[in-house]
Scaffold this motif. Structure first.
Motif, PDB file in Angstrom:
ATOM      1  N   UNK A 364       0.832  -1.214   0.000  1.00 15.98           N
ATOM      2  CA  UNK A 364       0.000   0.000   0.000  1.00 15.98           C
ATOM      3  C   UNK A 364       0.862   1.258   0.000  1.00 15.98           C
ATOM      4  N   UNK A 365       1.972   1.225   0.736  1.00 17.01           N
ATOM      5  CA  UNK A 365       2.897   2.359   0.713  1.00 17.01           C
ATOM      6  C   UNK A 365       3.465   2.541  -0.689  1.00 17.01           C
ATOM      7  N   UNK A 366       3.837   1.439  -1.315  1.00 12.85           N
ATOM      8  CA  UNK A 366       4.383   1.510  -2.677  1.00 12.85           C
ATOM      9  C   UNK A 366       3.356   2.101  -3.637  1.00 12.85           C
ATOM     10  N   UNK A 367       2.095   1.776  -3.439  1.00 16.72           N
ATOM     11  CA  UNK A 367       1.036   2.361  -4.266  1.00 16.72           C
ATOM     12  C   UNK A 367       0.991   3.873  -4.107  1.00 16.72           C
ATOM     13  N   UNK A 368       1.190   4.342  -2.894  1.00 18.60           N
ATOM     14  CA  UNK A 368       1.140   5.786  -2.639  1.00 18.60           C
ATOM     15  C   UNK A 368       2.285   6.526  -3.320  1.00 18.60           C
ATOM     16  N   UNK A 369       3.374   5.806  -3.617  1.00 20.17           N
ATOM     17  CA  UNK A 369       4.570   6.431  -4.191  1.00 20.17           C
ATOM     18  C   UNK A 369       4.687   6.204  -5.690  1.00 20.17           C
ATOM     19  N   UNK A 370       3.628   5.808  -6.360  1.00 21.33           N
ATOM     20  CA  UNK A 370       3.722   5.517  -7.790  1.00 21.33           C
ATOM     21  C   UNK A 370       4.095   6.748  -8.614  1.00 21.33           C
ATOM     22  N   UNK A 371       3.528   7.899  -8.312  1.00 21.16           N
ATOM     23  CA  UNK A 371       3.876   9.108  -9.073  1.00 21.16           C
ATOM     24  C   UNK A 371       5.327   9.501  -8.847  1.00 21.16           C
ATOM     25  N   UNK A 372       5.785   9.391  -7.607  1.00 18.27           N
ATOM     26  CA  UNK A 372       7.194   9.697  -7.317  1.00 18.27           C
ATOM     27  C   UNK A 372       8.110   8.698  -8.021  1.00 18.27           C
ATOM     28  N   UNK A 373       7.683   7.450  -8.079  1.00 19.52           N
ATOM     29  CA  UNK A 373       8.466   6.428  -8.778  1.00 19.52           C
ATOM     30  C   UNK A 373       8.607   6.778 -10.248  1.00 19.52           C
ATOM     31  N   UNK A 374       7.521   7.168 -10.883  1.00 19.13           N
ATOM     32  CA  UNK A 374       7.577   7.527 -12.306  1.00 19.13           C
ATOM     33  C   UNK A 374       8.481   8.743 -12.528  1.00 19.13           C
ATOM     34  N   UNK A 375       8.303   9.747 -11.695  1.00 17.96           N
ATOM     35  CA  UNK A 375       9.091  10.969 -11.886  1.00 17.96           C
ATOM     36  C   UNK A 375      10.579  10.713 -11.724  1.00 17.96           C
ATOM     37  N   UNK A 376      10.947   9.840 -10.795  1.00 13.19           N
ATOM     38  CA  UNK A 376      12.363   9.588 -10.568  1.00 13.19           C
ATOM     39  C   UNK A 376      12.971   8.604 -11.537  1.00 13.19           C
ATOM     40  N   UNK A 377      12.170   7.665 -12.035  1.00 12.66           N
ATOM     41  CA  UNK A 377      12.690   6.625 -12.926  1.00 12.66           C
ATOM     42  C   UNK A 377      12.675   7.059 -14.386  1.00 12.66           C
ATOM     43  N   UNK A 378      11.565   7.593 -14.839  1.00 12.39           N
ATOM     44  CA  UNK A 378      11.364   7.784 -16.267  1.00 12.39           C
ATOM     45  C   UNK A 378      12.370   8.695 -16.955  1.00 12.39           C
ATOM     46  N   UNK A 379      12.804   9.803 -16.354  1.00 11.60           N
ATOM     47  CA  UNK A 379      13.765  10.647 -17.074  1.00 11.60           C
ATOM     48  C   UNK A 379      15.207  10.130 -16.991  1.00 11.60           C
ATOM     49  N   UNK A 380      15.470   9.184 -16.108  1.00 14.23           N
ATOM     50  CA  UNK A 380      16.843   8.750 -15.862  1.00 14.23           C
ATOM     51  C   UNK A 380      17.315   7.798 -16.958  1.00 14.23           C
ATOM     52  N   UNK A 381      18.626   7.726 -17.124  1.00 16.05           N
ATOM     53  CA  UNK A 381      19.233   6.795 -18.066  1.00 16.05           C
ATOM     54  C   UNK A 381      19.954   5.733 -17.256  1.00 16.05           C
ATOM     55  N   UNK A 382      19.181   4.825 -16.698  1.00 13.40           N
ATOM     56  CA  UNK A 382      19.745   3.795 -15.832  1.00 13.40           C
ATOM     57  C   UNK A 382      20.394   2.697 -16.666  1.00 13.40           C
ATOM     58  N   UNK A 383      21.329   1.981 -16.046  1.00 14.85           N
ATOM     59  CA  UNK A 383      21.882   0.787 -16.657  1.00 14.85           C
ATOM     60  C   UNK A 383      20.736  -0.200 -16.906  1.00 14.85           C
ATOM     61  N   UNK A 384      20.739  -0.909 -18.047  1.00 12.56           N
ATOM     62  CA  UNK A 384      19.632  -1.821 -18.343  1.00 12.56           C
ATOM     63  C   UNK A 384      19.356  -2.845 -17.244  1.00 12.56           C
TER      64      UNK A 384
END
Length: 547
Positions: A364-384
């Motif tokens: 449930x906590x992870x559900x609350x952080x979905x928008x923060x997860x997208x904002x932090x992950x999506x623009x990044x160029x992480x190692x595959x």
């Protein structure tokens, strides 16, 4: 500022919720610079804005997995847009109710109609399937069945889930069904399923999958065939199958979301906990996979332990840490309950009758952080490998974070007690093919099914797509995978990254087929979120520079 040339042209392939969200973001961004591009939308759909998943004509028994109070899709931001989002406009529902997909789809089609009539971008619809895209000196050209269209300055792909070849198991079953004249049908579209289901009275039916789609299927095979739930019991119509046999790889139904706003608020993170999670995610995106997950989990542990104490649990960080350590290695391996114990136990937690488990709190906590997860992950160029590990972790937690309504879990429990739903061979059973159907075998238990419903959504594996356009782009090296089994590599603004490693000029893709470059894409909120705005911002920046 003088109005820029109307000759600037944009093509959008696919006009479901994601295409709608992108165009609304574009209209808002264009209004800031007085830009009026011409947009051509390519999609044969009858319900623009909704797409097949939210078709307003589908059965109202198919529900969203989000209560009305949690649907945070506000009004569009372009001048002249109507005020108020979906949650403010829908009537007849309370905040704890789960709207139907059809109701939400009706809202989306209405939004598209307003956008097409009143925004500062001109929109023309072409009911065409695009099968090929090529770049020339004058821009991008699109091919339909018998005609080409263009040139376009920008092309955006938002088709959602394209046609995909069956996995080996399903391919074998399809051949078996064809050979013996058996019913093997996908969960959607619902009208096709219901049409076939009317001939299943008194016969046993298996459902491949035990997620949200399966709960829709159960509702269609019961209430959809004239039965009804009342007084804690199911009252059959006589048109139902004699037995329904759902199964999945782990054999566990998803955990329902907290039943009320009051119960749900108990899982809210505090502002400093959210900031810690955001900082951990930013740092993790530059680290190897194992370090990245450990860093993120450290932020989860502190917040989850506090919430667990608040909910009446022991609140021991060590217990949360142990649960997460197993989750990182083998999602769901902590679970030792049977399917029916899981169903009843998770229902009790969702209703606030029992203390939530470590996993329920974390989910449930992870559900609350979905928008923060997208904002932090999506623009990044992480190692595959890091991107793949984070996607796998998020996908595993969906059994909590994407849970169904309490009512859906309660209905399943009632159907089990009534003997209509049988969980006797639910956990990765062996499937033996017979001329009259499928036999499910788990340990010493066997159950025969005469029809099969496939309720498993294909993954975004580019190697399995059969859609002509996606094959064309893949074969040209314009569509390249993040990692094996994941979707396409895209840049910060959604532009595809080609075989050479560079972002392609003006060719972008948004949605689940970019999973790995983006994360948590299966939520309706992602369609109207930061990814759409980043694409629109990039388009406006390029068009104004060229105008």
């Amino acid at each position: 500022m003088a109005r820029k040339s109307d000759a600037l042209r944009i093509a959008v392939v696919g006009i479901g919720p994601r295409g709608l969200g992108a165009l609304e973001a574009l209209a808002a961004r264009c209004s800031d610079v007085d830009l009026c591009p011409a947009v051509e939308v390519f999609d044969p759909t009858e319900c623009p804005g909704a797409g097949p998943n939210f078709d307003p004509s589908q059965d109202p028994l198919c529900l969203l997995n989000i209560p009305l109070r949690s649907i945070d899709i506000g009004a569009p931001g372009y001048p002249g847009a109507p005020t108020g989002g979906f949650a403010h406009l829908v009537s007849g529902l309370t905040g704890d109710d789960f709207p139907s997909r059809a109701t939400f789809g009706g809202h989306l089609t209405a939004r598209f109609a307003v956008l097409a009539e009143s925004s500062n971008i001109s929109i023309a619809r072409r009911r065409e399937n695009v099968c090929r895209i090529e770049y020339a000196d004058d821009g991008w050209w699109l091919w339909g069945r018998a005609e080409r269209f263009g040139p376009f300055d920008e092309v955006l792909l938002t088709q959602g889930q394209p046609s995909t070849g069956p996995d080996p198991q399903l391919a074998r079953w399809m051949e078996h069904a064809l050979t013996h004249g058996l019913d093997l049908v996908p969960a959607y579209p619902d009208h096709r399923l219901l049409k076939l289901a009317r001939s299943w009275a008194g016969r046993s039916v298996a459902i491949r999958g035990l997620g949200l789609s399966t709960l829709d299927v159960l509702r269609l095979l019961t209430s959809g065939l004239g039965g009804h739930f009342a007084d804690g019991r199911y009252h059959p119509s006589g048109a139902e199958p004699s037995r329904i046999l759902p199964f999945s790889l782990d054999g566990r139904p998803p955990a329902p979301k907290p039943a009320t706003a009051v119960l749900d608020a108990m899982f809210d993170p505090e502002p400093d906990e959210t900031r810690s999670f955001e900082s951990a995610l930013t740092a993790a995106m530059a680290e190897p996979a194992d370090h990245a997950l450990r860093r993120i989990c450290a932020a989860v542990i502190r917040a989850a332990a506090r919430i667990w104490r608040l909910a009446g649990g022991s609140g021991a960080e060590a217990d949360i840490e142990t649960w997460l350590e197993i989750e990182r290695q083998d999602p769901g391996a902590q679970e030792t309950r049977t399917a029916i114990e899981t169903l009843h136990g998770d229902l009790a937690m969702a209703l606030g009758w029992t203390t939530p488990s470590e996993g329920y709190v974390v989910g449930q906590l992870w559900r609350k952080w979905q928008n923060e997860l997208r904002r932090g992950f999506n623009p990044a160029l992480a190692d595959p490998t890091t991107a793949a590990a984070l996607v796998r972790f998020d996908e595993g937690l969906k059994r909590f974070s994407y849970g169904p309504p309490v009512s859906a879990a309660q209905e399943m429990s009632i159907l089990v007690e009534a003997g209509l739903v049988d969980l006797c061979a639910v956990a990765d059973p062996d499937i033996v093919l017979h001329s009259d159907g499928w036999q499910l075998v788990e340990d010493d238990t066997q159950a025969r099914a005469h029809a099969m419903v496939d309720a498993v959504l294909p993954g975004p594996d580019l190697d399995r797509v059969t859609d002509p356009l996606m094959i064309d782009l893949r074969d040209k090296g314009l569509l390249t995978p993040v990692a094996e089994g994941l979707g396409a590599r895209t840049a910060f603004d959604g532009r595809l990254v080609g075989r050479g490693g560079d972002a392609l000029p003006g060719l972008a893709l948004l949605g689940r087929m970019a999973l790995g470059s983006v994360i948590a894409v299966d939520s309706i909120h992602d369609c109207f979120g930061a990814a759409a705005d980043r694409w629109a911002m990039g388009v406006v920046g390029r068009l104004t520079a060229e105008a």
